[in-house]
Design an enzyme around this catalytic site. Structure first.
Site, mmCIF file in Angstrom:
data_model
loop_
_atom_site.group_PDB
_atom_site.id
_atom_site.type_symbol
_atom_site.label_atom_id
_atom_site.label_comp_id
_atom_site.label_asym_id
_atom_site.label_seq_id
_atom_site.Cartn_x
_atom_site.Cartn_y
_atom_site.Cartn_z
ATOM 1 N N ARG A 283 0.849 -1.188 0.000
ATOM 2 C CA ARG A 283 0.000 0.000 0.000
ATOM 3 C C ARG A 283 0.884 1.237 0.000
ATOM 4 O O ARG A 283 1.907 1.281 0.690
ATOM 5 C CB ARG A 283 -0.932 0.014 1.223
ATOM 6 C CG ARG A 283 -2.079 -0.975 1.157
ATOM 7 C CD ARG A 283 -3.086 -0.604 0.085
ATOM 8 N NE ARG A 283 -4.237 -1.515 0.037
ATOM 9 C CZ ARG A 283 -4.314 -2.589 -0.709
ATOM 10 N NH1 ARG A 283 -3.271 -2.920 -1.485
ATOM 11 N NH2 ARG A 283 -5.395 -3.348 -0.711
ATOM 12 N N GLU B 291 -4.136 7.629 -4.199
ATOM 13 C CA GLU B 291 -4.557 7.195 -5.529
ATOM 14 C C GLU B 291 -5.877 7.876 -5.867
ATOM 15 O O GLU B 291 -6.761 7.924 -5.021
ATOM 16 C CB GLU B 291 -4.737 5.682 -5.573
ATOM 17 C CG GLU B 291 -3.424 4.916 -5.522
ATOM 18 C CD GLU B 291 -3.603 3.441 -5.842
ATOM 19 O OE1 GLU B 291 -4.569 3.091 -6.559
ATOM 20 O OE2 GLU B 291 -2.804 2.627 -5.370
ATOM 21 N N HIS C 268 -0.525 0.155 -10.010
ATOM 22 C CA HIS C 268 -1.287 -0.676 -9.074
ATOM 23 C C HIS C 268 -2.038 -1.783 -9.824
ATOM 24 O O HIS C 268 -3.243 -1.959 -9.676
ATOM 25 C CB HIS C 268 -2.264 0.176 -8.243
ATOM 26 C CG HIS C 268 -2.670 -0.497 -6.956
ATOM 27 N ND1 HIS C 268 -3.362 0.150 -5.963
ATOM 28 C CD2 HIS C 268 -2.486 -1.765 -6.502
ATOM 29 C CE1 HIS C 268 -3.584 -0.663 -4.948
ATOM 30 N NE2 HIS C 268 -3.062 -1.840 -5.253
#
Length: 327
Positions: free
Chosen positions: A240, A269, A293
């Site tokens: 993360r 994000e 991602h």
């Protein structure tokens, strides 16, 4: 019976499993970002919810759906679901723990290799007619083979263990840190040894982050952590973005405190143009490899995840306990 999907209609169609239950359950899709009111207008009587991993499932939404028995994350994350409310209302919440482990493990190794081989810049050099000078530079600077690198895992859940299994073929010495040590026979099977976080940072060629976001891990990769790494070491983060302090990593890359970093995740994000990691000097930016991602969004992952959701719906209908229960 009705399944409400909060997410992508196209994805729901593509990964619908081949199971007789599909013909018995009505599927209604609400686009990601829909308000609670819009969702309730579509399917107030839904028995089950499958939610995109970043789509919120609020207390109000669950309270307004009298038939609701199950809320299932489409992926691994479930922090957008109001767990306390679900528990209070007696609604089961499940996720797809471990379903993306293989895909993220591949992405982790991809980033390791891209950093070791300076892949992004090497590609650009060939396209720009700088092949020979770049090749000469890389021969002088040296290219480390992955098998010659010591890899340290900070966190050692399903993804890190899947990565270790794949790295075993390279023959990498590997160390891990997790809250509870694994049994000795499991360590031997995976080819890993336990180590303190500081020791991993200080000694490993590659430090790979695999911890969840908690109060303790938020921003844990900070100036002090990076200063404790070798200046020829590589940082990998496929966990993360919140675990890494962006400013601290930017400083480390600018000052040559570490050799390179490979990131599949950056917080917040979507990544914004003013993020310090997108505003490095030309020299420092050469040492950063980014991916959007995508480690865990493989076709195989979605096939497994959607099948798991439908299998859990079947278990609920049969009065059985579903798997991967959160509450």
């Amino acid at each position: 019976m009705k399944l409400l999907v909060i997410g992508s209609k196209e994805r729901t169609r593509k990964y619908l499993p081949d199971t007789p239950l599909v013909k018995e359950v009505e599927v209604v899709v609400a686009a990601r970002g829909s308000s609670d009111e819009d969702i309730l207008a579509l399917a107030p009587d839904a028995d089950f919810i499958m939610a995109d991993a970043i789509s919120p499932v609020s207390a109000h939404l669950m309270e307004s759906m009298p038939n609701l028995e199950l809320v299932h994350s489409e992926g691994v994350a479930y922090n957008a679901i109001d767990i306390d409310a679900a528990k209070r209302l007696g609604i089961t919440v499940c996720n797809n723990a471990g379903v993306n482990a293989g895909g993220v493990a591949e992405q982790t190794i991809l980033l390791m290799l891209a950093c070791l081989r300076d892949a992004v810049n090497a590609d650009a050099a060939v396209r720009e007619g700088r092949q020979i000078e770049t090749k000469e530079r890389m021969m002088v600077e040296g290219i480390r083979e992955l098998g010659d690198c010591t890899v340290g895992f900070i966190g050692f859940g399903a993804i890190a263990q899947a990565t270790a299994k794949r790295l075993a073929a390279w023959g990498c010495p590997m160390y891990y840190n997790k809250r509870h040590r694994l049994p000795v026979d499991v360590e031997a099977a995976l080819g890993v040894k336990p180590a303190a976080i500081d020791d991993i940072a200080r000694t490993c060629d590659i430090v790979s982050i695999h911890v969840p976001v908690t109060e303790d891990t938020h921003g844990m990769v900070d100036d002090e952590f990076l200063a404790g790494m070798r200046n020829d070491a590589i940082l990998i983060n496929t966990a993360r973005g919140e675990i890494v302090d962006n400013d601290a990593l930017a400083r480390a890359l600018e000052s040559d405190a570490i050799l390179a970093a490979g990131l599949d995740v950056i917080a917040p994000e979507p990544v914004l143009p003013d993020n310090p990691l997108l505003n490095l000097s030309e020299k420092a930016s050469r040492k950063l490899v980014l991916s959007p991602h995508v480690g865990g969004i493989t076709e195989g992952m979605f096939h497994r995840a959607h099948r798991n959701v439908w299998d859990n719906i079947k278990r609920m209908l049969n009065g059985e306990t579903p798997v991967n229960v959160i509450v």
